[in-house]
Write an enzyme that holds these catalytic residues in place. Structure first.
Site, PDB file in Angstrom:
ATOM      1  N   LYS A 189       0.849  -1.201   0.000  1.00  0.00           N
ATOM      2  CA  LYS A 189       0.000   0.000   0.000  1.00  0.00           C
ATOM      3  C   LYS A 189       0.877   1.240   0.000  1.00  0.00           C
ATOM      4  CE  LYS A 189      -2.202   1.616   3.855  1.00  0.00           C
ATOM      5  NZ  LYS A 189      -3.196   1.562   4.929  1.00  0.00           N
ATOM      6  N   ASP A 222      -7.714  -5.725   8.960  1.00  0.00           N
ATOM      7  CA  ASP A 222      -6.802  -4.627   9.305  1.00  0.00           C
ATOM      8  C   ASP A 222      -7.052  -4.234  10.752  1.00  0.00           C
ATOM      9  OD1 ASP A 222      -4.829  -2.777   8.893  1.00  0.00           O
ATOM     10  OD2 ASP A 222      -5.868  -1.686   7.296  1.00  0.00           O
TER      11      ASP A 222
END
Ligand code: R5P
Length: 296
Positions: free
Chosen positions: A192, A219
């Site tokens: 990311k 997450d």
């Protein structure tokens, strides 16, 4: 000796009552409100003198919650509590852990030094530890970290057929790999790049060999939702099933929860560290166990 005394800030009342029941402690009465000019007012109706006090306060939206918390902790101590412990199911100010640009405040150090002045111990759930590897680096008092992974894995095992666990970034590897191990499921971690708070790019996951599995994004925090939304777009473009998004701490800034459903996710699920309708995974008992160990 008197039973321990649990106080909870208004937003964390349910978690505080649960903890008091689990520990056989008294649930203390207190008032927390605001004066018309915005200043905070705190009054402890149940006296803390000579009691072991436990304060439950989840610290999402922290700037509104920290001042009442500091008043509560310091007043309990000033009025004679034997010790004061803090249970913060979500612990704020963990991300700005270094000065990325000249002149920035390193808020992790400042805020936790402040809280640490008023407590004898702290318990929390999966704090966002990145460059700081251990809570002991910011707290001098005993600190206990509860891992939500077994509870998250239990939920996946009971609710998802053929899951593929996906961590959206390198940092998420720590919890995705642990959840995957507990859930006995395959897992991948993506790359990311975050350009700013609302602009996120994630790598296209290699999904061919996992077609037919249900993607489960895991997450620690869902804030704007952009990390999970970008990942969802890639998964859908690659012909994968709509993903289930699991966040340990669901902060849902602005319209994040609606944005996630508009992006085509199947379901958004969170742990009950921050009260929200998406709470499906209870970590309260894991926290109670941590408090028992800290106060034994
Ligand atoms: C990042 O460092 C965290 O682990 C989460 O990936 C991040 O906080 C998610 O934020 P958002 O929902 O705003 O993309």
């Amino acid at each position: 000796m008197a039973r321990p005394l649990v106080y909870a800030t208004p937003h964390s009342r349910a978690a505080g009552e649960h903890l008091a029941r689990s520990l056989g402690a008294e649930f203390g009465r207190l008032a927390v409100r605001r004066f018309p000019d915005g200043e905070s007012y705190v009054r402890l109706h149940t006296p803390p003198k000579d009691r072991d006090v436990i304060v439950v306060a989840s610290l999402d939206d922290p700037d509104d919650k920290l001042i009442p918390l500091i008043l509560l902790l310091s007043t309990a101590r000033e009025l004679g509590a034997r010790q004061v412990g803090l249970v913060a199911p979500y612990l704020c100010y963990m991300r700005q852990d270094r000065r990325f640009h000249e002149g920035e405040a390193v808020s992790v150090r400042v805020m936790h030094a402040l809280i640490g002045r008023y407590i004898d111990w702290i318990a929390t759930v999966d704090p966002h530890l990145h460059r700081i590897h251990n809570l002991a680096e910011v707290y001098r008092v005993p600190a206990k970290v509860v891992h939500a992974a077994p509870a998250v894995a239990g939920w996946i095992a009971s609710n998802v057929d053929k899951p593929l666990l996906i961590g959206p970034d390198e940092e998420s590897e720590q919890w995705v790999s642990e959840v995957a191990q507990w859930a006995d499921a395959p897992w991948v971690v993506l790359d990311k790049v975050r350009h700013d708070a609302r602009n996120v790019e994630v790598s296209v996951p290699e999904t061919e060999k996992h077609q037919g599995r249900r993607p489960v994004l895991v997450d620690d925090i869902i804030s704007t939702g952009r990390t999970m939304i970008e990942t969802t777009y890639h998964l859908r473009a690659a012909g994968m099933l709509p993903p289930i998004c699991i966040g340990v701490h669901g902060l849902f800034a602005g319209e994040a929860i609606l944005d996630l459903y508009h992006a085509g996710v199947e379901e958004v699920v969170t742990c009950d560290t921050v009260p929200h309708p998406s709470n499906r995974i209870a970590v309260a008992e894991l926290l109670a166990e941590a408090v028992r160990e800290l106060t034994a």
